[in-house]
Scaffold this motif. Sequence first.
Motif, PDB file in Angstrom:
ATOM      1  N   GLY A 101      -5.613 -11.365  -1.285  1.00 50.34           N
ATOM      2  CA  GLY A 101      -4.303 -10.449  -1.488  1.00 50.34           C
ATOM      3  C   GLY A 101      -3.664 -10.860  -2.626  1.00 50.34           C
ATOM      4  N   ALA A 106      -2.828  -7.064  -3.037  1.00 52.31           N
ATOM      5  CA  ALA A 106      -2.952  -6.177  -1.766  1.00 52.31           C
ATOM      6  C   ALA A 106      -2.343  -6.894  -0.730  1.00 52.31           C
ATOM      7  CB  ALA A 106      -4.292  -5.942  -1.892  1.00 52.31           C
ATOM      8  N   GLU A 110      -4.390  -5.379   5.060  1.00 57.30           N
ATOM      9  CA  GLU A 110      -5.296  -3.994   4.496  1.00 57.30           C
ATOM     10  C   GLU A 110      -6.645  -4.369   4.033  1.00 57.30           C
ATOM     11  OE1 GLU A 110      -5.115  -1.138   0.672  1.00 57.30           O
ATOM     12  OE2 GLU A 110      -3.329  -1.954   1.508  1.00 57.30           O
ATOM     13  N   ALA A 130     -12.410  -3.752  -3.349  1.00 57.28           N
ATOM     14  CA  ALA A 130     -11.556  -2.983  -4.551  1.00 57.28           C
ATOM     15  C   ALA A 130     -12.740  -2.590  -5.356  1.00 57.28           C
ATOM     16  CB  ALA A 130     -10.862  -4.254  -5.179  1.00 57.28           C
TER      17      ALA A 130
END
Length: 631
Positions: A101, A106, A110, A130
């Motif tokens: 993250g 991010a 998620e 990603a």
Amino acid sequence: MSTQLAGGQLPIEGRLYLAAALILGVLFVFVVRLFQLQILEGDELRRRSEQNSVRQVRLEAPRGEVLDREGRVLASTRPAYRLEVTPNDLSARERTFAALGQLLGAAPAELDEKAGSSRGSRRFRPRVLADDLDFEMLARVESHRFAMPGVHTHVEPRRHYLSGTLAAHLLGTIGEIRADQLEREAFQDYRSGDVIGQTGLEARFEAHLRGREGGRNVVVDVAGREVGDPLLEVPAVPGGRVVLSLDRDLQLAAEEGFEEAPEGELARIGAAVALDVNTGDVLAMVSRPAFDPNSFAGGIDTATWKGLTSDDWDPLQNRALQNHYPPGSTHKAIVAAALLQEGVIGPRTTAYCPGFFRFGGRVYRCWKRAGHGTVDLMDALRESCDVFFYTYGEKLGIDRLANYAKAFGIGRTPGLGLGSEAPGLVPSSAWKRRRFGKPWYPGETVSASIGQGFNLYTPLQLAVAYAALANGGKVMKPRLVLRLETQDGITVKSFPTEQAGEVPVTPARLALVRRGLRAVVEEPHGTGARARVPGVEVAGKTGTAQVVRLDQVEGLKENEIPIRQRDHGWFGAFAPADDPEIAVAVFVEHGLHGSTAAAPIAQRILARYFEKKNGGPLVAATEGGNDESGD
């Protein structure tokens, strides 16, 4: 008798007991170890064994290149870096997603959701966290990956359209194969998740562009990292090349033409097609508005897709061949050829234009309210006099006119091979009876004679028709692809030129029409002066197609008319006028007039063509001509 030997050696029995004890001790150790491995640590060791496995890595094949006629790449393949995670290999899930993250910017939650469950049969399947990482991001992830078991990066070939929106509708799009496509025989060797061509050339030549995927067997450790060299590798084979008839320079010129809208207005909407008059080669084909096919290459995101599909101007529609429109006065060139061939008029036949034409108790207006006075065919074409064509078109009759329009290729799909081509419409008395159950009325022929009423053309059809006018009557099937090649440039299939028909008009009569079209551009009072190219004589015809009844916009200035109610502008052309090489059709949706909206775009395409041929500079559009033209 004693077994004690001299020197203190053990007797034989003693040594046997000792050996037995040692053997039993060793066996005990093995049994204990076996108990430990099988019973006490069995579950843990079984789990670790599963993780130390051979992983099959799929190697996607790069799609083949798409080239223009000069070998310039329009669509290619580039590497795209993807960050993936295998849920089964995550040993510290919370810590891993917290670290990722921070690296990716991010939310850990998620990423956790994207990774999916570490249980069940799908836990061994890599999940994408990603996609299409840039190099900076890739480097950050790689530098920390040793501390994140289960996380790995993957490089794959990604379709790349080098010029963004350039020729987007022709090149088409790719996307993940749909469930209904998987059920077709043509896709029996595809699997769910495969990417295929969905529209345009990508779809038409899917089998040639696709290539053949490869694979690699690798050993991975408990952290999911590859260990040692691959056990086996079958390299992917790139797809073959598709060489188009398209000329990138002309394509660019045509697209630039649509960007030059009047001050304060949006870029123009419409289509343009340029053809080689002798071969039918598609040299340029534009549809605006357009889209960037790169958006589809890695799977289009929801926001972009919603934006494209909810746009009122429908950028996904190829206006050059999927939409058809009333052709306006560009239709007069075909009417003129029919009138001459049928003997309804001769070169010197005249009509008087007071600005209107009375027929059947109705008044049909000429675009020039003051009238053109007495005009012959040359005058009528040059100044686009409606009354001349009202007068003699009605005498020709709709059915004879329909036969000539069909002979020029209108009313049938040109056969470009991209699917969903609109056929256009050539009205006739039989068609109306079949379509509406009503007879054809002579007054409808009056409107049809100037390209209004039921007539419908696609821009591609107009280009084909004007190419036939230019080359002496041969209706050429448009050719977009010259050949298919291997990745090494070896031709595997060529696409020869094809003649689709012959216009039943004598060369002398076609020459008369061409003279009239030359006057449209090159003579004073011609409506197409904005298509002039210095040093090259151009022939053409303007057209304005009415969208709503005149009484709906009566009294409004042009800039006050709502854009959806503005007339369409057309221009059909070829050059050089006396020995044509290239034909062009331009359609500007709600562009008001062909003379001001469409002709300058045609000029830009023609100028670029002759600039390349003659090595001269690109010349600007010519100002002046008949500024009063409403055509």
